[in-house]
Design a protein around this motif. Sequence first.
Motif, PDB file in Angstrom:
ATOM      1  N   ALA A 143       0.825  -1.209   0.000  1.00  0.00           N
ATOM      2  CA  ALA A 143       0.000   0.000   0.000  1.00  0.00           C
ATOM      3  C   ALA A 143       0.862   1.263   0.000  1.00  0.00           C
ATOM      4  O   ALA A 143       0.597   2.203  -0.744  1.00  0.00           O
ATOM      5  CB  ALA A 143      -0.934  -0.005   1.210  1.00  0.00           C
TER       6      ALA A 143
ATOM      7  N   ARG B 202     -14.678  -1.511  -5.278  1.00  0.00           N
ATOM      8  CA  ARG B 202     -13.467  -1.754  -4.502  1.00  0.00           C
ATOM      9  C   ARG B 202     -12.217  -1.548  -5.360  1.00  0.00           C
ATOM     10  O   ARG B 202     -11.215  -0.982  -4.911  1.00  0.00           O
ATOM     11  CB  ARG B 202     -13.490  -3.176  -3.953  1.00  0.00           C
TER      12      ARG B 202
ATOM     13  N   LEU C  89     -11.704   2.103  -5.680  1.00  0.00           N
ATOM     14  CA  LEU C  89     -11.242   2.699  -4.427  1.00  0.00           C
ATOM     15  C   LEU C  89      -9.743   2.444  -4.214  1.00  0.00           C
ATOM     16  O   LEU C  89      -8.976   3.353  -3.880  1.00  0.00           O
ATOM     17  CB  LEU C  89     -12.054   2.125  -3.265  1.00  0.00           C
ATOM     18  N   LEU C  90      -9.345   1.208  -4.426  1.00  0.00           N
ATOM     19  CA  LEU C  90      -7.928   0.888  -4.242  1.00  0.00           C
ATOM     20  C   LEU C  90      -7.062   1.581  -5.292  1.00  0.00           C
ATOM     21  O   LEU C  90      -5.948   2.013  -5.007  1.00  0.00           O
ATOM     22  CB  LEU C  90      -7.715  -0.628  -4.293  1.00  0.00           C
TER      23      LEU C  90
ATOM     24  N   VAL D  38      -6.652   5.108  -4.108  1.00  0.00           N
ATOM     25  CA  VAL D  38      -5.652   5.187  -3.029  1.00  0.00           C
ATOM     26  C   VAL D  38      -4.245   5.089  -3.614  1.00  0.00           C
ATOM     27  O   VAL D  38      -3.331   5.815  -3.243  1.00  0.00           O
ATOM     28  CB  VAL D  38      -5.884   4.077  -1.983  1.00  0.00           C
TER      29      VAL D  38
ATOM     30  N   VAL E 277      -2.974   7.878   4.766  1.00  0.00           N
ATOM     31  CA  VAL E 277      -4.192   7.063   4.681  1.00  0.00           C
ATOM     32  C   VAL E 277      -3.950   5.690   5.312  1.00  0.00           C
ATOM     33  O   VAL E 277      -4.758   5.192   6.094  1.00  0.00           O
ATOM     34  CB  VAL E 277      -4.633   6.910   3.207  1.00  0.00           C
TER      35      VAL E 277
ATOM     36  N   HIS F   5      -5.807   5.877   8.699  1.00  0.00           N
ATOM     37  CA  HIS F   5      -7.175   5.419   8.444  1.00  0.00           C
ATOM     38  C   HIS F   5      -7.301   3.914   8.238  1.00  0.00           C
ATOM     39  O   HIS F   5      -8.395   3.384   8.275  1.00  0.00           O
ATOM     40  CB  HIS F   5      -7.753   6.186   7.256  1.00  0.00           C
ATOM     41  N   TRP F   6      -6.201   3.240   7.954  1.00  0.00           N
ATOM     42  CA  TRP F   6      -6.273   1.784   7.895  1.00  0.00           C
ATOM     43  C   TRP F   6      -5.800   1.175   9.210  1.00  0.00           C
ATOM     44  O   TRP F   6      -6.506   0.408   9.860  1.00  0.00           O
ATOM     45  CB  TRP F   6      -5.456   1.248   6.713  1.00  0.00           C
TER      46      TRP F   6
ATOM     47  N   SER G  95      -4.345  14.349   5.114  1.00  0.00           N
ATOM     48  CA  SER G  95      -5.533  13.520   5.233  1.00  0.00           C
ATOM     49  C   SER G  95      -6.716  14.192   4.550  1.00  0.00           C
ATOM     50  O   SER G  95      -7.498  13.561   3.836  1.00  0.00           O
ATOM     51  CB  SER G  95      -5.830  13.270   6.712  1.00  0.00           C
TER      52      SER G  95
ATOM     53  N   ALA H 297      -6.284  14.019   0.821  1.00  0.00           N
ATOM     54  CA  ALA H 297      -6.521  12.656   0.350  1.00  0.00           C
ATOM     55  C   ALA H 297      -8.011  12.362   0.303  1.00  0.00           C
ATOM     56  O   ALA H 297      -8.520  11.769  -0.659  1.00  0.00           O
ATOM     57  CB  ALA H 297      -5.819  11.647   1.261  1.00  0.00           C
ATOM     58  N   LEU H 298      -8.702  12.818   1.342  1.00  0.00           N
ATOM     59  CA  LEU H 298     -10.144  12.577   1.392  1.00  0.00           C
ATOM     60  C   LEU H 298     -10.840  13.258   0.218  1.00  0.00           C
ATOM     61  O   LEU H 298     -11.717  12.670  -0.443  1.00  0.00           O
ATOM     62  CB  LEU H 298     -10.710  13.085   2.717  1.00  0.00           C
TER      63      LEU H 298
ATOM     64  N   LEU I 111     -10.055  11.322  -2.957  1.00  0.00           N
ATOM     65  CA  LEU I 111     -10.753  10.032  -3.001  1.00  0.00           C
ATOM     66  C   LEU I 111     -12.247  10.233  -3.221  1.00  0.00           C
ATOM     67  O   LEU I 111     -12.876   9.520  -4.010  1.00  0.00           O
ATOM     68  CB  LEU I 111     -10.507   9.264  -1.697  1.00  0.00           C
ATOM     69  N   ARG I 112     -12.795  11.197  -2.522  1.00  0.00           N
ATOM     70  CA  ARG I 112     -14.233  11.441  -2.648  1.00  0.00           C
ATOM     71  C   ARG I 112     -14.573  11.826  -4.091  1.00  0.00           C
ATOM     72  O   ARG I 112     -15.540  11.336  -4.676  1.00  0.00           O
ATOM     73  CB  ARG I 112     -14.644  12.556  -1.687  1.00  0.00           C
TER      74      ARG I 112
ATOM     75  N   LEU J 165     -16.330   6.784   3.960  1.00  0.00           N
ATOM     76  CA  LEU J 165     -15.316   6.548   2.939  1.00  0.00           C
ATOM     77  C   LEU J 165     -14.045   5.980   3.560  1.00  0.00           C
ATOM     78  O   LEU J 165     -13.441   5.046   3.016  1.00  0.00           O
ATOM     79  CB  LEU J 165     -15.010   7.856   2.196  1.00  0.00           C
ATOM     80  N   TRP J 166     -13.667   6.518   4.689  1.00  0.00           N
ATOM     81  CA  TRP J 166     -12.477   5.969   5.347  1.00  0.00           C
ATOM     82  C   TRP J 166     -12.712   4.518   5.757  1.00  0.00           C
ATOM     83  O   TRP J 166     -11.806   3.687   5.683  1.00  0.00           O
ATOM     84  CB  TRP J 166     -12.088   6.799   6.574  1.00  0.00           C
TER      85      TRP J 166
ATOM     86  N   ALA K 146     -10.420   1.478   4.528  1.00  0.00           N
ATOM     87  CA  ALA K 146      -9.794   0.538   5.469  1.00  0.00           C
ATOM     88  C   ALA K 146     -10.210  -0.892   5.166  1.00  0.00           C
ATOM     89  O   ALA K 146      -9.379  -1.815   5.168  1.00  0.00           O
ATOM     90  CB  ALA K 146     -10.166   0.917   6.899  1.00  0.00           C
TER      91      ALA K 146
ATOM     92  N   LEU L   8      -8.457  -2.123   1.961  1.00  0.00           N
ATOM     93  CA  LEU L   8      -7.045  -2.433   2.177  1.00  0.00           C
ATOM     94  C   LEU L   8      -6.889  -3.693   3.027  1.00  0.00           C
ATOM     95  O   LEU L   8      -6.007  -4.520   2.791  1.00  0.00           O
ATOM     96  CB  LEU L   8      -6.348  -1.246   2.860  1.00  0.00           C
TER      97      LEU L   8
ATOM     98  N   TYR M 287      -5.741  -8.734  -1.643  1.00  0.00           N
ATOM     99  CA  TYR M 287      -5.849  -8.767  -3.094  1.00  0.00           C
ATOM    100  C   TYR M 287      -5.932 -10.204  -3.582  1.00  0.00           C
ATOM    101  O   TYR M 287      -5.337 -11.113  -3.003  1.00  0.00           O
ATOM    102  CB  TYR M 287      -4.641  -8.080  -3.720  1.00  0.00           C
TER     103      TYR M 287
END
Lengths: 167, 288
Positions: free
Chosen positions: A28, A104, A107-108, A111, A122, A126-127, A150, A153-154, A157-158, B5-6, B10, B13, B17
């Motif tokens: 990541a 998904r 989203l990835l 990121v 992130v 956030h993870w 942050s 990034a938000l 991403l949004r 969204l966060w 999360a 991730l 994969y």
Amino acid sequence: MSAREDRDAAFTAFVEAHQVRLRRIAYAVCGGEWDRAEDVLQTALAKLYVSWPRLHAAGTELAYVRRIIVNADLDERRRPWRRERPGLAGHDPAARPGLGVAERTDLLAAVRALPPMQRRVVVLRHWLGLSVAETAAELRIAEGTVKSQSSRALATLREQVSGNRVG
Amino acid sequence: MSTDLWDEVAAALEAGYDDEPDPRPAGGYVARGRRRLRTRRLGAAAGGAAVLAAVVVVALLPQGGASRSTPDPTPVVEAPAPTPSVTATVAPPAKPSDVLVPGQHAGYDGNGNVVLRRGWRIVREVPNPLHRVAPEASAGLVVTDGEETYWYLLDHDEVGGSTTWDPASKAYARFEEWLAVMTDLQRGTEPAAYVAFAGDGTVLEPGVGVRILRQWADPDVPGFAAPGEDSAAAKVEVDGRTYFVLARRSPGGPTDTLPVDASLLPAPTYDAFLDHAREAYASGEGLR
């Protein structure tokens, strides 16, 4: 059992328990390069092995490896010859219950496309759930920088996610 | 919205994969860790001589090759020199590429023979600092090409050889000190510390035979201590020599110390030491 055998047994148990997630963290923060992620993980685990007695006694192995992974990649990317590369070609994230495959994947990808520092924020904030202060310390940046990265990034991403979901 | 969204990020991730590579056997990481423990090749890349030259093979025998130095009469450890195996005396020389990596000047081949890169010679030798028993072997060496000098600890054991080397006087002014530290590390034991945190506090106390001249809390050396770790620095005197020491400690853990001989710094000052330490950590090399 000798001291070395003890050390190896405990280290092996740690690796078997955590290597998959640690490599995902490396992947990541590296921006989607499995080879690079594996290199970073190997480096981090080798450093962990060297300092194993001290860190194992203190119970800080996981935090140590995570810090090495993030910093190793930061150090590497500060070198002038290091160039950012796009995500791994042909890489398709798996489906996850509750989130469609396409969502998904988007989203990835979003990121992965973030600038490196935003991506690290992130991942850590956030993870992995670090606090602002912990994230700042881990990345050696100011807490205000964590918040601004942050926030950016938000926003990115949004924008990307909503665009994809609308489009 | 942002929280959602966060959460999605999360979760995505965390899920991993589809096609991520299979986990590697843990034994590979153990082996790599062992190599790193044994082979602290600090500054190895700076050797620069990437083009492999022919090498001189010197048998690890009292009547060894012509380019070999006379063994040091005052070894660091009192242990019998190893008795090389018979095969070591008759086996053909190893290929250079099998023994020396770019930037390396000396090492053991698979038969316990010392191999030197062409143009390099041994100017000092300490036999068997690791107490190996034949056919295993170990040696501490000072090698030079007349311009550069390196310190080596060679180890040949049942799981293969390993080599540790540093540019001479990188962190220690004397070869004996460097070899003692590297020998401890090779055995998996921590070298005797110059200082340690006293109790649960952040004040440093001296080790045996050490005098603390001054100490500082929380030295500003990015990358040295992790969040939550205690850190400090000290100027100490040991056997008439002055060192600066960085010390760190994880919660509940022992003190880890990294000394630098003050005489190796541009100036024997705390500021010069901090500059040196920051540079070492910024480069990713560290002080070890």
